[in-house]
Design a protein around this motif. Structure first.
Motif, PDB file in Angstrom:
ATOM      1  N   PRO A  92       0.798  -1.228   0.000  1.00 30.57           N
ATOM      2  CA  PRO A  92       0.000   0.000   0.000  1.00 30.57           C
ATOM      3  C   PRO A  92       0.832   1.280   0.000  1.00 30.57           C
ATOM      4  CG  PRO A  92      -0.113  -1.078   2.136  1.00 30.57           C
ATOM      5  CD  PRO A  92       0.599  -2.015   1.216  1.00 30.57           C
ATOM      6  N   GLU A  93       2.085   1.191   0.434  1.00 31.22           N
ATOM      7  CA  GLU A  93       2.954   2.367   0.443  1.00 31.22           C
ATOM      8  C   GLU A  93       4.049   2.256  -0.605  1.00 31.22           C
ATOM      9  OE1 GLU A  93       4.224   2.547   4.497  1.00 31.22           O
ATOM     10  OE2 GLU A  93       2.192   2.870   5.228  1.00 31.22           O
ATOM     11  N   VAL A 125       2.390 -14.172  -0.885  1.00 33.39           N
ATOM     12  CA  VAL A 125       2.922 -12.833  -1.144  1.00 33.39           C
ATOM     13  C   VAL A 125       3.040 -12.075   0.165  1.00 33.39           C
ATOM     14  CG1 VAL A 125       2.521 -10.677  -2.397  1.00 33.39           C
ATOM     15  CG2 VAL A 125       1.806 -12.840  -3.413  1.00 33.39           C
ATOM     16  N   THR A 126       4.130 -11.334   0.306  1.00 36.24           N
ATOM     17  CA  THR A 126       4.324 -10.490   1.478  1.00 36.24           C
ATOM     18  C   THR A 126       5.100  -9.248   1.064  1.00 36.24           C
ATOM     19  OG1 THR A 126       5.005 -10.438   3.798  1.00 36.24           O
ATOM     20  CG2 THR A 126       6.477 -11.573   2.250  1.00 36.24           C
ATOM     21  N   TYR A 127       5.098  -8.261   1.917  1.00 33.84           N
ATOM     22  CA  TYR A 127       5.903  -7.065   1.717  1.00 33.84           C
ATOM     23  C   TYR A 127       6.365  -6.577   3.080  1.00 33.84           C
ATOM     24  CZ  TYR A 127       1.319  -4.940   2.580  1.00 33.84           C
ATOM     25  OH  TYR A 127       0.103  -4.610   3.111  1.00 33.84           O
ATOM     26  N   GLU A 128       7.363  -5.714   3.070  1.00 33.83           N
ATOM     27  CA  GLU A 128       7.931  -5.215   4.314  1.00 33.83           C
ATOM     28  C   GLU A 128       6.843  -4.513   5.126  1.00 33.83           C
ATOM     29  OE1 GLU A 128      11.413  -2.155   5.718  1.00 33.83           O
ATOM     30  OE2 GLU A 128      11.587  -3.123   3.774  1.00 33.83           O
ATOM     31  N   GLY A 129       6.656  -4.984   6.340  1.00 33.55           N
ATOM     32  CA  GLY A 129       5.661  -4.392   7.217  1.00 33.55           C
ATOM     33  C   GLY A 129       4.360  -5.171   7.287  1.00 33.55           C
ATOM     34  N   ASN A 132      -1.192  -2.333  -4.339  1.00 30.50           N
ATOM     35  CA  ASN A 132      -1.227  -1.397  -5.464  1.00 30.50           C
ATOM     36  C   ASN A 132      -0.488  -2.033  -6.625  1.00 30.50           C
ATOM     37  OD1 ASN A 132      -2.504   0.878  -4.195  1.00 30.50           O
ATOM     38  ND2 ASN A 132      -0.604   1.207  -3.077  1.00 30.50           N
ATOM     39  N   ILE A 133      -0.695  -1.484  -7.806  1.00 32.10           N
ATOM     40  CA  ILE A 133       0.063  -1.910  -8.976  1.00 32.10           C
ATOM     41  C   ILE A 133       0.849  -0.713  -9.461  1.00 32.10           C
ATOM     42  CG2 ILE A 133      -0.038  -2.761 -11.340  1.00 32.10           C
ATOM     43  CD1 ILE A 133      -2.492  -4.347 -10.571  1.00 32.10           C
ATOM     44  N   GLU A 134       2.160  -0.880  -9.565  1.00 29.48           N
ATOM     45  CA  GLU A 134       3.049   0.210  -9.972  1.00 29.48           C
ATOM     46  C   GLU A 134       2.642   0.740 -11.339  1.00 29.48           C
ATOM     47  OE1 GLU A 134       7.672   0.656  -9.538  1.00 29.48           O
ATOM     48  OE2 GLU A 134       7.185  -0.636 -11.240  1.00 29.48           O
ATOM     49  N   GLY A 135       2.456   2.041 -11.420  1.00 25.44           N
ATOM     50  CA  GLY A 135       2.167   2.681 -12.692  1.00 25.44           C
ATOM     51  C   GLY A 135       0.726   2.595 -13.143  1.00 25.44           C
ATOM     52  N   LEU A 136      -0.131   1.911 -12.398  1.00 20.91           N
ATOM     53  CA  LEU A 136      -1.531   1.796 -12.786  1.00 20.91           C
ATOM     54  C   LEU A 136      -2.319   2.900 -12.118  1.00 20.91           C
ATOM     55  CD1 LEU A 136      -3.623   0.086 -14.336  1.00 20.91           C
ATOM     56  CD2 LEU A 136      -4.034  -1.135 -12.205  1.00 20.91           C
ATOM     57  N   THR A 137      -2.938   3.738 -12.925  1.00 19.58           N
ATOM     58  CA  THR A 137      -3.775   4.783 -12.363  1.00 19.58           C
ATOM     59  C   THR A 137      -5.167   4.218 -12.127  1.00 19.58           C
ATOM     60  OG1 THR A 137      -4.405   5.531 -14.558  1.00 19.58           O
ATOM     61  CG2 THR A 137      -2.504   6.604 -13.539  1.00 19.58           C
ATOM     62  N   SER A 138      -5.942   4.922 -11.389  1.00 19.88           N
ATOM     63  CA  SER A 138      -7.286   4.470 -11.072  1.00 19.88           C
ATOM     64  C   SER A 138      -8.093   4.283 -12.346  1.00 19.88           C
ATOM     65  CB  SER A 138      -7.983   5.493 -10.175  1.00 19.88           C
ATOM     66  OG  SER A 138      -9.313   5.126  -9.977  1.00 19.88           O
ATOM     67  N   ARG A 139      -8.809   3.188 -12.411  1.00 20.65           N
ATOM     68  CA  ARG A 139      -9.672   2.933 -13.561  1.00 20.65           C
ATOM     69  C   ARG A 139     -11.135   2.994 -13.165  1.00 20.65           C
ATOM     70  NH1 ARG A 139      -6.714  -1.237 -17.569  1.00 20.65           N
ATOM     71  NH2 ARG A 139      -4.707  -0.263 -17.447  1.00 20.65           N
ATOM     72  N   GLU A 140     -11.386   3.576 -12.013  1.00 17.82           N
ATOM     73  CA  GLU A 140     -12.766   3.752 -11.582  1.00 17.82           C
ATOM     74  C   GLU A 140     -13.427   4.758 -12.523  1.00 17.82           C
ATOM     75  OE1 GLU A 140     -14.331   2.133  -9.068  1.00 17.82           O
ATOM     76  OE2 GLU A 140     -12.506   0.966  -8.882  1.00 17.82           O
ATOM     77  N   PRO A 141     -14.650   4.490 -12.960  1.00 14.68           N
ATOM     78  CA  PRO A 141     -15.309   5.448 -13.844  1.00 14.68           C
ATOM     79  C   PRO A 141     -15.583   6.760 -13.118  1.00 14.68           C
ATOM     80  CG  PRO A 141     -16.795   3.665 -13.231  1.00 14.68           C
ATOM     81  CD  PRO A 141     -15.449   3.320 -12.685  1.00 14.68           C
ATOM     82  N   LEU A 142     -15.443   7.846 -13.857  1.00 13.40           N
ATOM     83  CA  LEU A 142     -15.721   9.163 -13.285  1.00 13.40           C
ATOM     84  C   LEU A 142     -17.222   9.347 -13.122  1.00 13.40           C
ATOM     85  CD1 LEU A 142     -13.288  11.351 -15.411  1.00 13.40           C
ATOM     86  CD2 LEU A 142     -13.033  10.725 -13.014  1.00 13.40           C
TER      87      LEU A 142
END
Length: 142
Positions: A72-73, A93-97, A121-131
């Protein structure tokens, strides 16, 4: 000539089967805050066989997804393949923290819209939620 063809075919086969093992990234010891397991609000997308992440493209698709997956960070994830289950691939899958590793289910054979499982999160992926309708750009027809 036949021996040369067999040697070339063998070399090609060995090259195709070779892979670098990027599957396990070392997790560094730190005093970073400990996060609880990812929140699964909004469904179990990716956390169970009923709704896997549909990456498609076989091993290449799974590896690409895992390389872009972040905490998430923005923390890089460490992962380990646990094996197949119900036609899917299961990864720890794990990440620091993160307090404890989680299992993610990936579908290497079927593709679909990719989004990050809850808590990732996915690196470089912007939100795809519809406006909302009031924020959508106006289309001008010519």
């Amino acid at each position: 000539m036949f021996a040369l063809r067999v040697a070339c075919a063998g070399l090609l086969f060995l090259t195709a089967c070779a892979s670098s093992n990027k599957s396990v990234a070392p997790v560094r010891e730190s005093r970073a805050p400990v996060h609880s397991a990812p929140v699964r609000e909004g469904g179990a997308y990716g956390f169970g066989p009923e709704d896997p992440v549909r990456v498609g493209w076989g091993n290449e698709g799974m590896m690409a997804f895992l390389e872009l997956l972040r905490g998430p960070e923005g923390q890089r994830v460490a992962w380990r393949r646990l094996g197949p289950s119900q036609g899917l691939e299961v990864f720890e899958v794990t990440y620091e923290g993160l307090a404890a590793p989680v299992q993610l289910y990936l579908d290497p054979l079927n593709s679909g819209a990719i989004r990050a499982p809850s808590g990732f999160n996915i690196e470089g992926l912007t939100s795809r939620e519809p406006l909302p309708p009031e924020e959508r750009p106006q289309v001008i027809e010519l």
